[in-house]
Write a protein that holds these residues in place. Sequence first.
Motif, PDB file in Angstrom:
ATOM      1  N   ALA A 166      12.481  32.175  18.370  1.00  0.00           N
ATOM      2  CA  ALA A 166      11.251  31.708  17.731  1.00  0.00           C
ATOM      3  C   ALA A 166      10.535  32.936  17.170  1.00  0.00           C
ATOM      4  N   VAL A 167       9.616  32.717  16.217  1.00  0.00           N
ATOM      5  CA  VAL A 167       8.966  33.844  15.550  1.00  0.00           C
ATOM      6  C   VAL A 167       7.476  33.584  15.389  1.00  0.00           C
ATOM      7  N   VAL A 168       6.681  34.611  15.696  1.00  0.00           N
ATOM      8  CA  VAL A 168       5.255  34.618  15.399  1.00  0.00           C
ATOM      9  C   VAL A 168       5.020  35.720  14.377  1.00  0.00           C
ATOM     10  N   VAL A 169       4.497  35.340  13.221  1.00  0.00           N
ATOM     11  CA  VAL A 169       4.306  36.250  12.095  1.00  0.00           C
ATOM     12  C   VAL A 169       2.852  36.674  12.022  1.00  0.00           C
ATOM     13  N   LYS A 170       2.635  37.971  11.856  1.00  0.00           N
ATOM     14  CA  LYS A 170       1.292  38.494  11.620  1.00  0.00           C
ATOM     15  C   LYS A 170       1.274  39.125  10.226  1.00  0.00           C
ATOM     16  N   PRO A 171       0.711  38.424   9.216  1.00  0.00           N
ATOM     17  CA  PRO A 171       0.700  38.980   7.863  1.00  0.00           C
ATOM     18  C   PRO A 171      -0.369  40.055   7.694  1.00  0.00           C
ATOM     19  N   SER A 172      -0.221  40.823   6.633  1.00  0.00           N
ATOM     20  CA  SER A 172      -1.253  41.800   6.279  1.00  0.00           C
ATOM     21  C   SER A 172      -2.567  41.086   5.997  1.00  0.00           C
ATOM     22  N   GLU A 173      -3.656  41.747   6.340  1.00  0.00           N
ATOM     23  CA  GLU A 173      -4.980  41.191   6.040  1.00  0.00           C
ATOM     24  C   GLU A 173      -5.250  41.136   4.547  1.00  0.00           C
ATOM     25  N   PHE A 174      -4.475  41.895   3.747  1.00  0.00           N
ATOM     26  CA  PHE A 174      -4.669  41.884   2.300  1.00  0.00           C
ATOM     27  C   PHE A 174      -3.981  40.694   1.636  1.00  0.00           C
ATOM     28  N   THR A 175      -2.890  40.195   2.222  1.00  0.00           N
ATOM     29  CA  THR A 175      -2.110  39.131   1.572  1.00  0.00           C
ATOM     30  C   THR A 175      -1.742  38.015   2.551  1.00  0.00           C
ATOM     31  N   PRO A 176      -2.716  37.447   3.247  1.00  0.00           N
ATOM     32  CA  PRO A 176      -2.369  36.400   4.217  1.00  0.00           C
ATOM     33  C   PRO A 176      -1.989  35.074   3.572  1.00  0.00           C
ATOM     34  N   PRO A 191      11.637  22.959  13.472  1.00  0.00           N
ATOM     35  CA  PRO A 191      10.931  22.278  14.564  1.00  0.00           C
ATOM     36  C   PRO A 191       9.520  22.819  14.753  1.00  0.00           C
ATOM     37  N   GLU A 192       8.646  21.961  15.206  1.00  0.00           N
ATOM     38  CA  GLU A 192       7.246  22.341  15.400  1.00  0.00           C
ATOM     39  C   GLU A 192       7.127  23.448  16.450  1.00  0.00           C
ATOM     40  N   GLY A 193       6.298  24.425  16.148  1.00  0.00           N
ATOM     41  CA  GLY A 193       6.013  25.510  17.080  1.00  0.00           C
ATOM     42  C   GLY A 193       6.970  26.669  17.011  1.00  0.00           C
ATOM     43  N   LEU A 194       8.099  26.498  16.295  1.00  0.00           N
ATOM     44  CA  LEU A 194       9.121  27.543  16.272  1.00  0.00           C
ATOM     45  C   LEU A 194       8.695  28.751  15.444  1.00  0.00           C
ATOM     46  N   LEU A 195       7.972  28.505  14.359  1.00  0.00           N
ATOM     47  CA  LEU A 195       7.534  29.560  13.440  1.00  0.00           C
ATOM     48  C   LEU A 195       6.057  29.378  13.155  1.00  0.00           C
ATOM     49  N   THR A 196       5.258  30.387  13.462  1.00  0.00           N
ATOM     50  CA  THR A 196       3.812  30.318  13.250  1.00  0.00           C
ATOM     51  C   THR A 196       3.323  31.615  12.636  1.00  0.00           C
ATOM     52  N   ALA A 197       2.412  31.513  11.675  1.00  0.00           N
ATOM     53  CA  ALA A 197       1.740  32.688  11.119  1.00  0.00           C
ATOM     54  C   ALA A 197       0.334  32.761  11.690  1.00  0.00           C
ATOM     55  N   VAL A 198      -0.016  33.904  12.229  1.00  0.00           N
ATOM     56  CA  VAL A 198      -1.345  34.139  12.804  1.00  0.00           C
ATOM     57  C   VAL A 198      -2.024  35.192  11.949  1.00  0.00           C
ATOM     58  N   SER A 199      -3.016  34.759  11.190  1.00  0.00           N
ATOM     59  CA  SER A 199      -3.672  35.611  10.198  1.00  0.00           C
ATOM     60  C   SER A 199      -4.921  36.231  10.800  1.00  0.00           C
ATOM     61  N   GLY A 200      -4.724  37.326  11.528  1.00  0.00           N
ATOM     62  CA  GLY A 200      -5.846  37.980  12.182  1.00  0.00           C
ATOM     63  C   GLY A 200      -5.943  39.442  11.822  1.00  0.00           C
ATOM     64  N   GLY A 201      -6.844  40.130  12.505  1.00  0.00           N
ATOM     65  CA  GLY A 201      -7.080  41.539  12.256  1.00  0.00           C
ATOM     66  C   GLY A 201      -6.245  42.442  13.146  1.00  0.00           C
ATOM     67  N   ARG A 202      -6.692  43.688  13.254  1.00  0.00           N
ATOM     68  CA  ARG A 202      -5.922  44.675  14.009  1.00  0.00           C
ATOM     69  C   ARG A 202      -5.777  44.305  15.477  1.00  0.00           C
TER      70      ARG A 202
END
Length: 469
Positions: A166-176, A191-202
């Motif tokens: 499974a993967v949790v992605v943290k994108p850059s704050e410049f290009t979320p 499947p649900e929950g397998l891949l999530t992007a969390v767009s947060g700060g440092r």
Amino acid sequence: METYDALLAAIAPTTGQTRTILDPATGQPVGEAPVHTVQDLEQAIAAAQAAQPAWAALGHDARSAALLKAADAVERSAEELARLLSREQGKPLNGPNARFEVGACAAWLRAAAGTPLEPETVVDDGETRAELHYRPIGVVGAIGPWNWPMMITVWQVAPALRMGNAVVVKPSEFTPLSVLALVEILNQELPEGLLTAVSGGREVGARLAEHPGIGKIMFTGSTATGKAIIKSSADTVKRLTLELGGNDAGIVLPDADPKAIAEGLFWGAFINTGQTCAALKRLYVHDAIYDAVCAELTSVARAMPMGNGLNEANVLGPLQNRQQFAVVARLVDAARDSGARILLGGNPDPDQPGHFYPATLVADIDNSNPLVAEEQFGPALPIIRYSTVDEAVAMANALDVGLGASVWSSDPTEARKVAARIEAGTVWINKHGAVDPRVPFGGAKQSGYGLEFGVEGLKALGVPRVING
């Protein structure tokens, strides 16, 4: 296929804090991005841990089939994704830019799905039989950059999923927004929950790097941030793949044809307006053809239109953020002040909206100049003279980074001899930065460690297990 407005609506936050993302070409709003918290990250990791075992149990064939469907989904929404990418990152739709990047996402998904990875028999002598297998790591944390936000996310996500993670992605704050939209599309087939992007700060990135529920971190970005991730990950002994800063060198040998190589040199340096880790950032040219190479490269660069990425005619765009604009301006100004010769550019229009810095070529510059020694990560290329190949190789190898490099010559055999002397993860011949999903890619020295792409990239997303007996 989702319309552009529907895609933006699908990723628009409905609760919590938000942040307005501005178009780097115009300064106008693109959309609202969520500002996720550490608590949001904890929930994403918990969901990933719950979803991962069933995904792993499906086996390679079923997981590969899902990735192929995800590639189809990307292609169905390709134009909408490309438009959002152009507006948020700044890169034009055409040329090796936004549409190219979205196409690469589909290509890398298919490559990850189609690359075979069979158990390897390492010993079979009649008494001992030992086989090497790879099992899933668990949950992978993927931290991406702002220069190729969609493509590099897929570089991280596709092999991780193929290997049963499974993967949790943290994108850059410049290009979320670009990454959130891509994940939205991929999740149509996952499947649900397998891949999530969390767009947060440092603080979200820091927690991801240290979290005990994360088995591996994949990171593409600066060397300084990579070092911080190494430290944060140490207590939980995480596996790491780090693709860090480059400052790639190119060496033009005296037998090269200046006119024949000029366009290749240009795109090697100026792809994505120079905002590429493995772009050509230092060009070493032999005295015998120095002036001719400068003239031909200037002619090519002058003809390349720069402007708003949604204009179909443009192939160069703005720098993605003002901080990077300031870095490029500082380094070019320092080169000019040192007496270097500006062949083209170096004169941004202060009244132009957006972060546009013109394509800039700088000649007669010392190898110790900051524009050479520091990674400018923008549309400014220093061109350094050399007299002997030994001198050129020594200058190319002098820095503490080594992501990529290139050798340019009419004699491939001689070019390969020089390439073998260069300290870099990849050395291209008569091209630069040409990555391929079948070919392993990674850095040397402080440009990071670990390999991506191909069979080696899949292995890097698994835990080796030897069955002996």
